[in-house]
Design a protein around this motif. Sequence first.
Motif, PDB file in Angstrom:
ATOM      1  N   ARG A  38      -1.804  12.750 -10.823  1.00  0.00           N
ATOM      2  CA  ARG A  38      -1.682  12.547  -9.370  1.00  0.00           C
ATOM      3  C   ARG A  38      -2.895  13.100  -8.635  1.00  0.00           C
ATOM      4  N   VAL A  39      -3.296  14.326  -8.970  1.00  0.00           N
ATOM      5  CA  VAL A  39      -4.433  14.961  -8.293  1.00  0.00           C
ATOM      6  C   VAL A  39      -5.718  14.215  -8.598  1.00  0.00           C
ATOM      7  N   TYR A  40      -5.953  13.915  -9.860  1.00  0.00           N
ATOM      8  CA  TYR A  40      -7.198  13.242 -10.233  1.00  0.00           C
ATOM      9  C   TYR A  40      -7.322  11.894  -9.515  1.00  0.00           C
ATOM     10  N   THR A  41      -6.226  11.133  -9.497  1.00  0.00           N
ATOM     11  CA  THR A  41      -6.257   9.822  -8.851  1.00  0.00           C
ATOM     12  C   THR A  41      -6.549   9.949  -7.365  1.00  0.00           C
ATOM     13  N   ARG A  42      -5.894  10.894  -6.721  1.00  0.00           N
ATOM     14  CA  ARG A  42      -6.016  10.971  -5.267  1.00  0.00           C
ATOM     15  C   ARG A  42      -7.377  11.481  -4.810  1.00  0.00           C
ATOM     16  N   ILE A  43      -8.003  12.385  -5.542  1.00  0.00           N
ATOM     17  CA  ILE A  43      -9.281  12.907  -5.066  1.00  0.00           C
ATOM     18  C   ILE A  43     -10.427  11.922  -5.300  1.00  0.00           C
ATOM     19  N   TYR A  44     -10.191  10.923  -6.171  1.00  0.00           N
ATOM     20  CA  TYR A  44     -11.243   9.932  -6.398  1.00  0.00           C
ATOM     21  C   TYR A  44     -10.893   8.550  -5.850  1.00  0.00           C
ATOM     22  N   ALA A  45      -9.616   8.254  -5.672  1.00  0.00           N
ATOM     23  CA  ALA A  45      -9.207   6.953  -5.133  1.00  0.00           C
ATOM     24  C   ALA A  45      -7.883   7.108  -4.399  1.00  0.00           C
ATOM     25  N   PRO A  46      -7.907   7.734  -3.209  1.00  0.00           N
ATOM     26  CA  PRO A  46      -6.660   7.969  -2.480  1.00  0.00           C
ATOM     27  C   PRO A  46      -5.901   6.667  -2.239  1.00  0.00           C
ATOM     28  N   PRO A  47      -4.593   6.671  -2.471  1.00  0.00           N
ATOM     29  CA  PRO A  47      -3.796   5.461  -2.254  1.00  0.00           C
ATOM     30  C   PRO A  47      -3.613   5.194  -0.770  1.00  0.00           C
ATOM     31  N   PRO A  48      -3.127   4.010  -0.415  1.00  0.00           N
ATOM     32  CA  PRO A  48      -2.798   3.759   0.991  1.00  0.00           C
ATOM     33  C   PRO A  48      -1.657   4.662   1.430  1.00  0.00           C
ATOM     34  N   GLU A  49      -1.441   4.734   2.731  1.00  0.00           N
ATOM     35  CA  GLU A  49      -0.357   5.569   3.236  1.00  0.00           C
ATOM     36  C   GLU A  49       0.970   5.154   2.625  1.00  0.00           C
ATOM     37  N   PRO A  50       1.873   6.116   2.439  1.00  0.00           N
ATOM     38  CA  PRO A  50       3.159   5.788   1.816  1.00  0.00           C
ATOM     39  C   PRO A  50       3.983   4.845   2.684  1.00  0.00           C
ATOM     40  N   GLU A  51       4.787   4.031   2.048  1.00  0.00           N
ATOM     41  CA  GLU A  51       5.681   3.132   2.759  1.00  0.00           C
ATOM     42  C   GLU A  51       6.875   3.940   3.248  1.00  0.00           C
ATOM     43  N   ALA A  52       6.979   4.075   4.568  1.00  0.00           N
ATOM     44  CA  ALA A  52       8.021   4.927   5.145  1.00  0.00           C
ATOM     45  C   ALA A  52       9.167   4.146   5.760  1.00  0.00           C
ATOM     46  N   THR A  53       9.042   2.840   5.797  1.00  0.00           N
ATOM     47  CA  THR A  53      10.083   2.024   6.419  1.00  0.00           C
ATOM     48  C   THR A  53      11.423   2.226   5.715  1.00  0.00           C
ATOM     49  N   GLY A  54      12.436   2.521   6.505  1.00  0.00           N
ATOM     50  CA  GLY A  54      13.768   2.657   5.955  1.00  0.00           C
ATOM     51  C   GLY A  54      14.141   4.044   5.477  1.00  0.00           C
ATOM     52  N   LEU A  55      13.174   4.949   5.393  1.00  0.00           N
ATOM     53  CA  LEU A  55      13.508   6.312   4.962  1.00  0.00           C
ATOM     54  C   LEU A  55      14.195   7.060   6.102  1.00  0.00           C
ATOM     55  N   PRO A  56      15.246   7.825   5.795  1.00  0.00           N
ATOM     56  CA  PRO A  56      15.948   8.551   6.863  1.00  0.00           C
ATOM     57  C   PRO A  56      15.096   9.675   7.430  1.00  0.00           C
ATOM     58  N   LEU A  57      15.240   9.896   8.733  1.00  0.00           N
ATOM     59  CA  LEU A  57      14.497  10.950   9.422  1.00  0.00           C
ATOM     60  C   LEU A  57      15.321  12.224   9.500  1.00  0.00           C
TER      61      LEU A  57
END
Length: 260
Positions: A165-184
């Motif tokens: 997870r760390v290696y991937t994100r520091i070299y190729a950060p993913p798009p923002e997480p899909e938050a639609t439908g998650l409870p607040l």
Amino acid sequence: MAEVHVRELKGPEEMEGVVELQRQVWGREDRDLVPRGLLIAVQDEGGLVAGAFVEGGLVGFVFGFPTRDPSLQHSHMLGVLEPYRGTGAALLLKRFQRDWCLARGIRKVVWTFDPLRGANANFNLRKLGATAKTYLPDHYGPMSGINAGAPSDRLLAEWDLLSQRVYTRIYAPPPEPEATGLPLANRVEDEVPLEAHLDLEAPRLLFQIPEDWGRILREDPELALRWREHSRLVLGHYFARGYRAVDFARHPNRYVLAQD
């Protein structure tokens, strides 16, 4: 923008540059500065003090020190001058820190950050791949500069240097997480926290924070305290129930909490 170079710092003059950066980045009073002599002493005993340079000038730094666990470093400060934010300097400093630590057998780095500063949460969780499950109320006591105006609550970021997870994100950060439908886990209107929802059971939740915490700290102490108490309540509650902050979404600013 010119290229950013990162290297370890050496000697009193460069360490004094770190002291000056603390003043410029956070507006700290002298009593809250880590002094030159202590930076040198910590480095002598296995700590890291590295700087980011643009055209020969120091524009950012990272400072970490050893802990009782030889495989763990505490990263106390990371700061970049405002004109150089968005240049990649902060990310390059953290990449350098990761490589430096792994070369010395350090497998995990921890640090604290203000849970209500969205830019920091986004950088730490989404771009670096750190997570957080520990809430520290008023951890440093009263602070000066940009952190004045509310109790110094912090989250403890945990950065597992060997994780995919760390290696991937520091070299190729993913798009923002899909938050639609998650409870607040809370309800916010016009930057004011109105309700806490403490009975949720979903595997992933959202917790909303202010869009501009710095402005609230400067202009509205009563609202700042209300936000501190609100984040303490909600994040503390869900951390105690086994949730962890694993990602961050912008516009509006929301933590993604997931059950371990």
